[in-house]
Design a protein around this motif. Structure first.
Motif, PDB file in Angstrom:
ATOM      1  N   PHE A 165       6.915  -0.904  40.447  1.00 32.12           N
ATOM      2  CA  PHE A 165       6.554   0.285  39.703  1.00 32.12           C
ATOM      3  C   PHE A 165       8.365   0.643  39.512  1.00 32.12           C
ATOM      4  CE2 PHE A 165       3.304   1.799  41.550  1.00 32.12           C
ATOM      5  CZ  PHE A 165       2.169   2.027  40.748  1.00 32.12           C
ATOM      6  N   ASN A 190      10.863  -0.032  41.533  1.00 29.34           N
ATOM      7  CA  ASN A 190      10.681   0.510  43.144  1.00 29.34           C
ATOM      8  C   ASN A 190       9.283  -0.413  43.809  1.00 29.34           C
ATOM      9  OD1 ASN A 190       9.190   2.262  45.595  1.00 29.34           O
ATOM     10  ND2 ASN A 190       8.567   3.371  44.067  1.00 29.34           N
ATOM     11  N   VAL A 223       6.610  -1.500  45.451  1.00 28.76           N
ATOM     12  CA  VAL A 223       5.130  -0.498  46.382  1.00 28.76           C
ATOM     13  C   VAL A 223       4.443  -1.322  47.406  1.00 28.76           C
ATOM     14  CG1 VAL A 223       3.494   0.516  46.625  1.00 28.76           C
ATOM     15  CG2 VAL A 223       5.528   1.174  45.080  1.00 28.76           C
ATOM     16  N   SER A 277       3.177   4.870  51.527  1.00 31.83           N
ATOM     17  CA  SER A 277       3.764   3.651  51.641  1.00 31.83           C
ATOM     18  C   SER A 277       2.600   3.012  50.362  1.00 31.83           C
ATOM     19  CB  SER A 277       2.794   3.526  53.379  1.00 31.83           C
ATOM     20  OG  SER A 277       1.698   4.362  53.481  1.00 31.83           O
ATOM     21  N   GLY A 278       1.305   3.251  49.320  1.00 31.86           N
ATOM     22  CA  GLY A 278       1.285   2.933  48.369  1.00 31.86           C
ATOM     23  C   GLY A 278      -0.389   2.549  49.019  1.00 31.86           C
ATOM     24  N   GLN A 318      -7.526  11.171  45.936  1.00 28.37           N
ATOM     25  CA  GLN A 318      -7.104  12.215  46.217  1.00 28.37           C
ATOM     26  C   GLN A 318      -6.915  13.860  46.625  1.00 28.37           C
ATOM     27  OE1 GLN A 318      -2.590  10.522  47.790  1.00 28.37           O
ATOM     28  NE2 GLN A 318      -2.508  11.524  48.645  1.00 28.37           N
ATOM     29  N   ALA A 343       9.976   8.925  47.451  1.00 34.34           N
ATOM     30  CA  ALA A 343       9.000   9.566  47.026  1.00 34.34           C
ATOM     31  C   ALA A 343       9.309  10.915  46.604  1.00 34.34           C
ATOM     32  CB  ALA A 343       7.457   9.600  47.377  1.00 34.34           C
ATOM     33  N   MET A 394       7.643  13.813  45.783  1.00 30.90           N
ATOM     34  CA  MET A 394       5.890  14.059  45.850  1.00 30.90           C
ATOM     35  C   MET A 394       5.820  15.450  47.242  1.00 30.90           C
ATOM     36  SD  MET A 394       3.807  11.337  45.300  1.00 30.90           S
ATOM     37  CE  MET A 394       2.273  11.630  44.986  1.00 30.90           C
ATOM     38  N   SER A 421       1.062  14.060  50.632  1.00 32.39           N
ATOM     39  CA  SER A 421       1.138  12.422  50.295  1.00 32.39           C
ATOM     40  C   SER A 421       0.848  11.791  49.567  1.00 32.39           C
ATOM     41  CB  SER A 421      -0.081  12.404  51.558  1.00 32.39           C
ATOM     42  OG  SER A 421      -1.645  12.879  51.640  1.00 32.39           O
ATOM     43  N   ARG A 429       4.434  11.982  36.327  1.00 28.35           N
ATOM     44  CA  ARG A 429       3.894  12.458  37.267  1.00 28.35           C
ATOM     45  C   ARG A 429       4.120  13.754  37.154  1.00 28.35           C
ATOM     46  NH1 ARG A 429       2.795   9.250  41.307  1.00 28.35           N
ATOM     47  NH2 ARG A 429       4.398   8.710  42.615  1.00 28.35           N
TER      48      ARG A 429
HETATM   49  N1  LIG Z   1       1.719   5.053  38.028  1.00 24.85           N
HETATM   50  C1  LIG Z   1       2.943   5.505  39.188  1.00 24.85           C
HETATM   51  N2  LIG Z   1       3.997   5.039  39.030  1.00 24.85           N
HETATM   52  C2  LIG Z   1       4.511   5.049  39.633  1.00 24.85           C
HETATM   53  N3  LIG Z   1       4.845   4.955  40.724  1.00 24.85           N
HETATM   54  C3  LIG Z   1       3.741   4.817  41.230  1.00 24.85           C
HETATM   55  C4  LIG Z   1       2.304   5.060  40.966  1.00 24.85           C
HETATM   56  N4  LIG Z   1       1.603   5.523  41.680  1.00 24.85           N
HETATM   57  C5  LIG Z   1       2.699   5.426  42.893  1.00 24.85           C
HETATM   58  N5  LIG Z   1       3.499   5.491  42.663  1.00 24.85           N
HETATM   59  C6  LIG Z   1       4.797   5.397  43.659  1.00 24.85           C
HETATM   60  O1  LIG Z   1       3.896   4.432  44.690  1.00 24.85           O
HETATM   61  C7  LIG Z   1       4.846   4.183  45.582  1.00 24.85           C
HETATM   62  C8  LIG Z   1       3.224   4.711  46.950  1.00 24.85           C
HETATM   63  O2  LIG Z   1       2.197   5.631  46.119  1.00 24.85           O
HETATM   64  P1  LIG Z   1       1.107   6.365  46.808  1.00 24.85           P
HETATM   65  O3  LIG Z   1       0.202   4.675  47.000  1.00 24.85           O
HETATM   66  O4  LIG Z   1       0.103   7.361  46.253  1.00 24.85           O
HETATM   67  O5  LIG Z   1       1.439   6.186  48.375  1.00 24.85           O
HETATM   68  P2  LIG Z   1       0.391   7.326  49.216  1.00 24.85           P
HETATM   69  O6  LIG Z   1       0.456   6.090  50.536  1.00 24.85           O
HETATM   70  O7  LIG Z   1       0.834   8.606  49.712  1.00 24.85           O
HETATM   71  O8  LIG Z   1      -0.681   7.374  48.802  1.00 24.85           O
HETATM   72  C9  LIG Z   1       5.052   6.082  45.897  1.00 24.85           C
HETATM   73  O9  LIG Z   1       6.771   5.994  45.898  1.00 24.85           O
HETATM   74  C10 LIG Z   1       4.738   6.586  44.688  1.00 24.85           C
HETATM   75  O10 LIG Z   1       6.398   6.757  44.098  1.00 24.85           O
END
Ligand SMILES: Nc1ncnc2c1ncn2[C@@H]1O[C@H](COP(=O)(O)OP(=O)(O)O)[C@@H](O)[C@H]1O
Ligand SMILES: [Mg+2]
Lengths: 266, 258
Positions: free
Chosen positions: A16, A19, A21, A43-44, A90, A261, A263, A266, B224
């Motif tokens: 993203f 970032n 991921v 962690s993605g 989630q 992140a 958030m 998690s 978000r």
């Molecule tokens: N739709 C999105 N747009 C931008 N960044 C995203 C989006 N979805 C997830 N991210 C980023 O991707 C990373 C992994 O997120 P996520 O998969 O939700 O982690 P987790 O392992 O906790 O489920 C984070 O840094 C999050 O900010």
């Protein structure tokens, strides 16, 4: 391998903006296997799961379901593919504006011309199997407790018997007893439907109950994947730390790779 | 200096990119309006929400605008002894201009905001992804009915608003300024042409589409968290209001002199 894997990912990447991921995910899941994905928050894991049914399109790599490539096949193919999946999110993602019975039978009602009474019957049957009272079908998601919402989400995912089930943190935020019940429901649903399941979990007790295979995501790659039984002897320090919930170790010393992140959960 | 030029360039490019994204979004949504399955229940809910529940707001706004317009135009026209034209000025201003623009702006605040907040919340809580996993196209289920309802309802609201606004002018004209009721009414209808009303209704339809488009677009692409939804809501209202004023000029030009 003799059997074609149900799900096979190779070299899957997703960024993203700046970032990065996912940086090259390789992973296979056998038919009717139960895979659990673990890893620290951010962690993605959720992004990886959303790639499996096309909610997120990876930048590169290949994803095969039953040996068939699913990326770059166009909208119609993607829509067909999604019918074979059930998924829970989630944070539940129940439709606030619809009562429980319409939530549970949403896909059935829109795919087949199911009348309201039939839909109510199916919803009642499904949620009572999951230990909810039949009267719940007339309520709205906001009126239910977290544990009840998770069960309704589970009901919505399994009601039309999909081949592949994806569960994103189905037990997070629940007390251990309700968590245990949800785990049993997942195992049950899988055995009854013969489905392949992929579950994201932080809860090691739950991982031990439901996993055949465990994979850990870290820094955008799978750093370890193997049978659940071998999780304790992985020999990978990050896995060791995660599995035993240790405060000290490689996961804690690390600086965030990119923008941290922001958030709450998690 | 170099940085300044660069900034202007970047802003212009961003603007063009946003314009392109919105155009693509609306073309996609409009295509789904005409493709089965049709979500009648969704459409019906939106029509009630936009058409019926906006009536009080639109009614009050146009009532007082019609009233103040009668007073002000009387003040102005009395200075060259043309008080007789008050009724005509009120009815033309209301149907051609004030009805659609005021109703549009009020509905932009009410409906643009609520659409952006509702769809934005669905985005950040994964409900839009959930629709996709349940084999329902979010553009078709959420966006298409809202665009259609906005386009249908605004002309209806404006028609009602026109009548109420003219009635406001009548109240002031008769009870405050001392016009003879039947002469005032006759004057109201004497110079009114069908094209005046049509112009107002065409404007209303365009505004209704723009309001729903901005509400849906910003909600759909909400950032978000609660902050993201808040920003989407503000952007929806601001952009819809500005677009209404721009579109108002464009539509008026197209009908001008015709
Ligand atoms: N739709 C999105 N747009 C931008 N960044 C995203 C989006 N979805 C997830 N991210 C980023 O991707 C990373 C992994 O997120 P996520 O998969 O939700 O982690 P987790 O392992 O906790 O489920 C984070 O840094 C999050 O900010
Ligand atoms: Mg997650």
């Amino acid at each position: 391998m003799a059997v074609t894997p149900k799900i096979e990912l190779s070299g899957v990447t997703k960024s993203f903006d700046a970032n990065h991921v996912l940086k090259g995910i390789n992973l296979t899941v056998a038919p009717q296997e139960s895979l659990v994905i673990i890893g620290t928050s951010g962690s993605g894991k959720s992004v990886l799961m959303k790639c499996l049914n096309g909610l997120i399109t990876p930048d590169q790599g290949s994803i095969k379901i039953d040996g068939q490539e699913i990326l770059g096949q166009g909208r119609a193919a993607l829509e067909d593919l999604r019918r074979r999946f059930g998924m829970t999110f989630q944070f539940g993602a129940l439709f606030d504006s619809l009562p429980i019975w319409e939530n549970v039978t949403f896909r059935l009602r829109h795919q087949q011309a199911l009348d309201k009474n039939e839909a109510r019957d199916i919803a009642t049957q499904t949620i009572t199997q999951l230990g909810l009272a039949a009267s719940v079908i007339e309520q709205y998601p906001a009126e239910l407790s977290g544990g009840m919402q998770k069960r309704v989400a589970l009901a919505r995912a399994i009601v039309d018997k999909p081949e592949i089930l994806l569960f994103d943190e189905p037990t997070s935020g629940l007390d251990p007893i309700t968590g245990g019940v949800i785990d049993r429901l997942i195992i049950d649903a899988r055995e009854r439907l013969g489905a392949t399941t992929v579950t994201i979990s932080h809860d090691m007790a739950s991982v031990r109950r439901i996993a055949d295979k465990v994979a850990m995501v870290h820094n955008g790659v799978i750093i370890w994947a193997g049978p659940a039984k071998e999780m304790n002897e992985s020999g990978v320090p990050e896995v060791h730390q995660f599995v035993h919930g240790l405060a000290e170790g490689p996961l804690t010393n690390e600086k965030p790779a990119t923008s941290p992140a922001k958030m709450a959960t998690s | 200096m170099h940085g300044f030029v660069q900034n202007i360039g970047r802003t212009a490019l961003n603007f063009l990119a946003a314009f392109g994204r919105i155009a693509l979004f609306s073309v996609t949504a409009v295509r789904w309006i005409f493709t089965p399955p049709y979500y009648w229940q969704q459409l019906f809910r939106q029509i009630i929400d936009i058409g019926y529940f906006s009536l009080p707001v639109v009614g009050l706004t146009t009532l007082f605008s019609g009233m103040v317009l009668a007073l002000q135009s009387y003040t102005g026209f009395a200075r060259f002894s043309a008080e007789d034209t008050v009724a005509t000025v009120v009815v033309l201003s209301v149907t051609r201009e004030l009805g659609p623009v005021l109703a549009g702006l009020m509905v932009a605040g009410r409906i643009g905001a609520s659409m952006a907040a509702e769809i934005g919340t669905m985005r950040v809580t994964d409900q839009i992804d959930a629709l996709d996993t349940l084999s329902t196209r979010p553009m078709q289920y959420l966006v298409a009915p809202r665009l259609l309802a906005g386009t249908i309802c605004l002309p209806f609201l404006v028609l009602v608003g026109d009548v109420i606004g003219v009635f406001g002018g009548y109240l002031v004209g008769v009870y405050r300024l001392g016009f003879n009721p039947s002469i005032y009414l006759a004057r109201t209808l004497e110079y009114l042409e069908v094209s005046d009303v049509t112009l107002g209704l065409v404007k209303a339809a365009v505004f209704g589409f723009l309001i729903a488009l901005m509400g849906c677009y910003h909600g759909y692409h909400s950032g978000r968290g609660a902050q993201g939804v808040g920003r989407a809501t503000t952007n929806a209202v601001v952009s819809a209001s500005i677009l209404i004023l721009i579109a108002n000029y464009i539509v008026t030009t197209m009908f001008f002199g015709g």
